[in-house]
Design a protein around this motif. Structure first.
Motif, PDB file in Angstrom:
ATOM      1  N   LEU A 145       0.839  -1.207   0.000  1.00  0.00           N
ATOM      2  CA  LEU A 145       0.000   0.000   0.000  1.00  0.00           C
ATOM      3  C   LEU A 145       0.871   1.254   0.000  1.00  0.00           C
ATOM      4  O   LEU A 145       0.607   2.219  -0.733  1.00  0.00           O
ATOM      5  N   ALA A 146       1.938   1.245   0.782  1.00  0.00           N
ATOM      6  CA  ALA A 146       2.865   2.377   0.807  1.00  0.00           C
ATOM      7  C   ALA A 146       3.522   2.549  -0.557  1.00  0.00           C
ATOM      8  O   ALA A 146       3.645   3.678  -1.059  1.00  0.00           O
ATOM      9  N   CYS A 147       3.944   1.453  -1.177  1.00  0.00           N
ATOM     10  CA  CYS A 147       4.543   1.510  -2.512  1.00  0.00           C
ATOM     11  C   CYS A 147       3.559   2.124  -3.507  1.00  0.00           C
ATOM     12  O   CYS A 147       3.936   2.991  -4.304  1.00  0.00           O
ATOM     13  N   ALA A 148       2.318   1.684  -3.473  1.00  0.00           N
ATOM     14  CA  ALA A 148       1.302   2.237  -4.377  1.00  0.00           C
ATOM     15  C   ALA A 148       1.164   3.742  -4.164  1.00  0.00           C
ATOM     16  O   ALA A 148       1.106   4.514  -5.127  1.00  0.00           O
ATOM     17  N   ASN A 149       1.141   4.169  -2.914  1.00  0.00           N
ATOM     18  CA  ASN A 149       0.995   5.599  -2.627  1.00  0.00           C
ATOM     19  C   ASN A 149       2.234   6.402  -3.024  1.00  0.00           C
ATOM     20  O   ASN A 149       2.111   7.559  -3.421  1.00  0.00           O
ATOM     21  N   ILE A 150       3.408   5.802  -2.945  1.00  0.00           N
ATOM     22  CA  ILE A 150       4.626   6.480  -3.420  1.00  0.00           C
ATOM     23  C   ILE A 150       4.520   6.720  -4.917  1.00  0.00           C
ATOM     24  O   ILE A 150       4.759   7.833  -5.403  1.00  0.00           O
ATOM     25  N   LEU A 151       4.143   5.691  -5.658  1.00  0.00           N
ATOM     26  CA  LEU A 151       4.045   5.844  -7.111  1.00  0.00           C
ATOM     27  C   LEU A 151       2.936   6.822  -7.496  1.00  0.00           C
ATOM     28  O   LEU A 151       3.105   7.645  -8.398  1.00  0.00           O
ATOM     29  N   LEU A 152       1.826   6.791  -6.791  1.00  0.00           N
ATOM     30  CA  LEU A 152       0.752   7.748  -7.056  1.00  0.00           C
ATOM     31  C   LEU A 152       1.193   9.183  -6.743  1.00  0.00           C
ATOM     32  O   LEU A 152       0.850  10.113  -7.477  1.00  0.00           O
ATOM     33  N   THR A 153       1.980   9.354  -5.696  1.00  0.00           N
ATOM     34  CA  THR A 153       2.501  10.681  -5.363  1.00  0.00           C
ATOM     35  C   THR A 153       3.479  11.150  -6.438  1.00  0.00           C
ATOM     36  O   THR A 153       3.448  12.321  -6.849  1.00  0.00           O
ATOM     37  N   GLN A 154       4.332  10.249  -6.902  1.00  0.00           N
ATOM     38  CA  GLN A 154       5.259  10.595  -7.972  1.00  0.00           C
ATOM     39  C   GLN A 154       4.499  11.002  -9.234  1.00  0.00           C
ATOM     40  O   GLN A 154       4.866  11.984  -9.894  1.00  0.00           O
ATOM     41  N   GLU A 155       3.438  10.267  -9.546  1.00  0.00           N
ATOM     42  CA  GLU A 155       2.623  10.618 -10.712  1.00  0.00           C
ATOM     43  C   GLU A 155       2.005  12.008 -10.531  1.00  0.00           C
ATOM     44  O   GLU A 155       2.014  12.835 -11.454  1.00  0.00           O
ATOM     45  N   LYS A 156       1.489  12.275  -9.343  1.00  0.00           N
ATOM     46  CA  LYS A 156       0.841  13.569  -9.075  1.00  0.00           C
ATOM     47  C   LYS A 156       1.845  14.720  -9.188  1.00  0.00           C
ATOM     48  O   LYS A 156       1.530  15.776  -9.741  1.00  0.00           O
ATOM     49  N   LEU A 157       3.057  14.522  -8.689  1.00  0.00           N
ATOM     50  CA  LEU A 157       4.062  15.587  -8.679  1.00  0.00           C
ATOM     51  C   LEU A 157       4.775  15.774 -10.011  1.00  0.00           C
ATOM     52  O   LEU A 157       5.152  16.891 -10.364  1.00  0.00           O
ATOM     53  N   PHE A 158       4.983  14.663 -10.745  1.00  0.00           N
ATOM     54  CA  PHE A 158       5.841  14.720 -11.932  1.00  0.00           C
ATOM     55  C   PHE A 158       5.149  14.285 -13.222  1.00  0.00           C
ATOM     56  O   PHE A 158       5.714  14.438 -14.299  1.00  0.00           O
ATOM     57  N   GLY A 159       3.943  13.704 -13.129  1.00  0.00           N
ATOM     58  CA  GLY A 159       3.273  13.160 -14.310  1.00  0.00           C
ATOM     59  C   GLY A 159       3.803  11.768 -14.634  1.00  0.00           C
ATOM     60  O   GLY A 159       4.718  11.264 -13.984  1.00  0.00           O
ATOM     61  N   THR A 160       3.233  11.161 -15.661  1.00  0.00           N
ATOM     62  CA  THR A 160       3.627   9.786 -16.001  1.00  0.00           C
ATOM     63  C   THR A 160       4.871   9.722 -16.888  1.00  0.00           C
ATOM     64  O   THR A 160       5.595   8.732 -16.850  1.00  0.00           O
ATOM     65  N   GLU A 161       5.123  10.752 -17.659  1.00  0.00           N
ATOM     66  CA  GLU A 161       6.244  10.700 -18.618  1.00  0.00           C
ATOM     67  C   GLU A 161       7.592  10.406 -17.952  1.00  0.00           C
ATOM     68  O   GLU A 161       8.315   9.514 -18.398  1.00  0.00           O
TER      69      GLU A 161
END
Length: 177
Positions: free
Chosen positions: A152-168
């Motif tokens: 769950l923490a890993c999922a939230n890290i990746l979601l935070t990265q997506e929110k801050l930096f986008g998917t590219e």
């Protein structure tokens, strides 16, 4: 963003000694479900591993083996699926070790390591351990080394990265397994 966050805990240093597994399912950048199971490894537990995750042999004596749950889980490890893990080489190695041990076919999927992406995207963090990254990003991690909490923490890290930096910028971290 669609992906699965995965985490294993092991009974000892052997890659086939998984004693718990968790998956967190993300669709359209929302956590939509999870899977968790204790596993009965066909090997001994090392005291150090027990000390880390708290899973003892008596806790898994009636649990399924990895081979018994794989028919249910294999659908998530397909070439078009992205599977994230914090320290993916470890978790992918455990998956591969379990598949080899039980003489099951290899799994082929896309993998993303949130340790690698965190090192690149957050270079000023003191370190990139799961608990440190969570603390720096304000992500709750109540029970570190519990497979479900960690995935769950890993999922939230990746979601935070997506929110801050986008998917590219995240695409550079995807590897085919």
């Amino acid at each position: 963003m669609n992906f699965i966050a995965m985490d294993f805990e092991t009974a000892n240093a052997a890659r086939h000694s998984a004693c718990s597994v968790a998956l967190v399912f993300v669709q359209d950048s929302q956590i939509v479900g999870n899977y968790y199971s204790l596993l009965r490894p066909e090997t001994d537990f090392h005291w150090r591993n027990i000390q880390v995750h708290g899973i003892k042999p008596e806790m898994v004596k009636n649990s399924p083996t990895f081979a018994e749950i794989w028919p249910e889980l294999s659908q998530y490890f397909q070439t078009q699926h992205l599977v994230a893990a914090h320290n993916a080489p470890f978790d992918n190695g455990v998956l591969k070790g379990c598949l080899e041990y039980y003489d099951l076919p290899e799994a082929h999927f896309q993998s993303l390591c949130t340790v690698r992406s965190s090192r690149k995207l957050f270079p000023d963090f003191e370190n990139h351990r799961l608990n440190t990254v969570c603390q720096n990003l304000g992500i709750t991690l109540n029970n570190h080394h519990d497979a479900l909490e960690d995935s769950l923490a890993c999922a939230n890290i990746l979601l935070t990265q997506e929110k801050l930096f986008g998917t590219e910028p995240l695409k550079q971290f995807v590897k085919k397994i």
